[in-house]
Design a protein around this motif. Structure first.
Motif, short mmCIF file in Angstrom:
data_model
loop_
_atom_site.label_atom_id
_atom_site.label_comp_id
_atom_site.label_asym_id
_atom_site.label_seq_id
_atom_site.Cartn_x
_atom_site.Cartn_y
_atom_site.Cartn_z
N ALA A 151 -4.16 6.47 -4.11
CA ALA A 151 -5.12 6.25 -3.03
C ALA A 151 -5.21 7.48 -2.13
O ALA A 151 -6.31 7.85 -1.68
CB ALA A 151 -4.71 5.03 -2.21
N PHE A 152 -4.08 8.13 -1.89
CA PHE A 152 -4.10 9.34 -1.05
C PHE A 152 -4.90 10.44 -1.72
O PHE A 152 -5.71 11.12 -1.07
CB PHE A 152 -2.68 9.82 -0.78
CG PHE A 152 -2.61 11.10 0.00
CD1 PHE A 152 -2.82 11.10 1.37
CD2 PHE A 152 -2.35 12.31 -0.63
CE1 PHE A 152 -2.78 12.28 2.10
CE2 PHE A 152 -2.30 13.49 0.09
CZ PHE A 152 -2.52 13.48 1.46
N ILE B 214 -14.79 2.96 -5.11
CA ILE B 214 -14.25 1.73 -5.69
C ILE B 214 -12.85 1.99 -6.27
O ILE B 214 -11.94 1.15 -6.13
CB ILE B 214 -15.19 1.20 -6.79
CG1 ILE B 214 -16.52 0.75 -6.17
CG2 ILE B 214 -14.55 0.04 -7.53
CD1 ILE B 214 -16.40 -0.36 -5.16
N ALA B 215 -12.67 3.13 -6.94
CA ALA B 215 -11.36 3.47 -7.49
C ALA B 215 -10.32 3.60 -6.37
O ALA B 215 -9.18 3.14 -6.51
CB ALA B 215 -11.44 4.77 -8.29
N PHE B 216 -10.73 4.23 -5.27
CA PHE B 216 -9.83 4.33 -4.11
C PHE B 216 -9.46 2.94 -3.61
O PHE B 216 -8.28 2.67 -3.30
CB PHE B 216 -10.50 5.12 -2.99
CG PHE B 216 -9.90 4.89 -1.63
CD1 PHE B 216 -8.74 5.54 -1.26
CD2 PHE B 216 -10.50 4.00 -0.74
CE1 PHE B 216 -8.17 5.31 -0.01
CE2 PHE B 216 -9.94 3.76 0.51
CZ PHE B 216 -8.77 4.42 0.87
N ALA B 217 -10.44 2.06 -3.50
CA ALA B 217 -10.18 0.71 -3.00
C ALA B 217 -9.20 -0.03 -3.91
O ALA B 217 -8.31 -0.75 -3.41
CB ALA B 217 -11.50 -0.06 -2.90
N ALA B 218 -9.33 0.14 -5.22
CA ALA B 218 -8.43 -0.53 -6.15
C ALA B 218 -7.00 -0.03 -5.99
O ALA B 218 -6.05 -0.82 -5.92
CB ALA B 218 -8.91 -0.31 -7.59
N LEU B 219 -6.82 1.29 -5.91
CA LEU B 219 -5.49 1.85 -5.74
C LEU B 219 -4.91 1.51 -4.38
O LEU B 219 -3.71 1.25 -4.24
CB LEU B 219 -5.54 3.36 -5.94
CG LEU B 219 -5.74 3.82 -7.38
CD1 LEU B 219 -6.03 5.32 -7.45
CD2 LEU B 219 -4.51 3.49 -8.23
#
Length: 297
Positions: A121-122, A140-145
């Motif tokens: 996420a970082f 969206i990928a950031f939100a998942a992680l």
């Protein structure tokens, strides 16, 4: 007007430096911006009823950012965070067996999820912050992680503090209450974000980040100060983080409002959603720590 939020700072449209709408920048020199629901008055827009008849560059994103588009994208992003957090919560299992002993498999999965989610996420937060054109897929990928990290974090904090996991639901409710309360105060009191306030918030934010990094480095040598602990210093640091999260929300609301008034392309709704998600996660993590500290024996 330039945003001091690192998320919005990379957006040329938010900072008034983009030429996507005919070389017209944001109004400057203290000029007023239109409010919600009022069409921009920049020359390139002309009559609002003619929107969509301009150059292809003007029609990037097939429309302009609106409050509805920001709400929709933010709801999608938060839904992904919550779904990933719930999945991580159930996947990691119980860290304590029925006999009261530690469950090494569950603890291993818990720390694996925390590390992968946090570092992932970082990394994506940095990519999203520095991209000039926001990518919905990366948001969206950031939100998942981020959800994976929060799912693990939400189990670790109550375990370390020795309190019930009921504080997780309390922290979630408190986070959305803080969001609603801050938005209501922003609109009801017509809060105006000035340069001194921006400077203070940004300076304080970077100060807290620096202190947090110093705490992590010292932790490698067993000399932690206690910023992340459950004592008095940890409580003060968490309260400071909570207040900072509310201040960051105010900056977010201010720039979303100005972005809508300036007629930014609809794709920037994802940038707004990303920024709001970051602020809400900041509030949640600090609120969870505060609740854990207060509910200790």
């Amino acid at each position: 007007m330039k945003s001091n939020n690192p998320v919005f700072n990379r957006s040329e449209e938010f900072n008034g430096t983009a030429n996507a709408y005919g070389n017209q920048s944001y109004a400057g020199g203290g000029q007023a911006y239109p409010g919600y629901g009022q069409a921009p008055t920049a020359p390139e827009y002309g009559d609002p009823s003619n929107f969509g008849t301009g150059s292809p560059t003007q029609q990037v994103g097939q429309g302009r950012m609106t409050i509805d588009s920001v709400v929709q994208k933010t709801a999608i992003t938060l839904a992904v965070v919550i779904a990933a957090a719930a999945a991580t919560w159930f996947w990691t299992g119980d860290s304590i067996t029925e006999s009261g002993a530690n469950n090494p498999d569950a603890i291993g999965r818990l720390y694996l999820a925390l590390m992968v989610g946090s570092f992932g996420a970082f990394a994506l937060s940095m990519v999203n912050s520095f991209k000039k054109v926001i990518s919905p897929a990366l948001v969206i990928a950031f939100a998942a992680l981020e959800g994976v990290a929060l799912g693990a974090f939400s189990k670790i904090i109550p375990a370390y503090a020795g309190v019930s996991t009921d504080i997780v639901l309390q922290a979630v409710i408190g986070t959305f209450a803080a969001f609603a309360g801050t938005l209501a105060a922003y609109k009801f009191f017509n809060i105006q974000v000035g340069n001194k306030f921006r400077t203070f918030v940004v300076a304080a934010m970077f100060g807290m980040v620096a202190l947090g990094m110093m705490e992590m480095v010292l932790g490698f040598f067993g000399n932690q100060i206690g910023f992340f602990g459950f004592g008095t210093l940890g409580l003060l640091f968490a309260i400071g983080g909570l207040v900072m999260g509310v201040f960051m929300l105010i900056l977010d609301f201010d720039f979303v409002e100005k972005g809508i008034a300036a007629g930014l392309p609809e794709r920037d709704s994802w940038r707004a959603a990303f920024g709001l998600t970051v602020s809400l996660v900041w509030i949640y993590t600090n609120l969870l720590r505060i609740l854990a500290i207060f509910q200790q024996d």
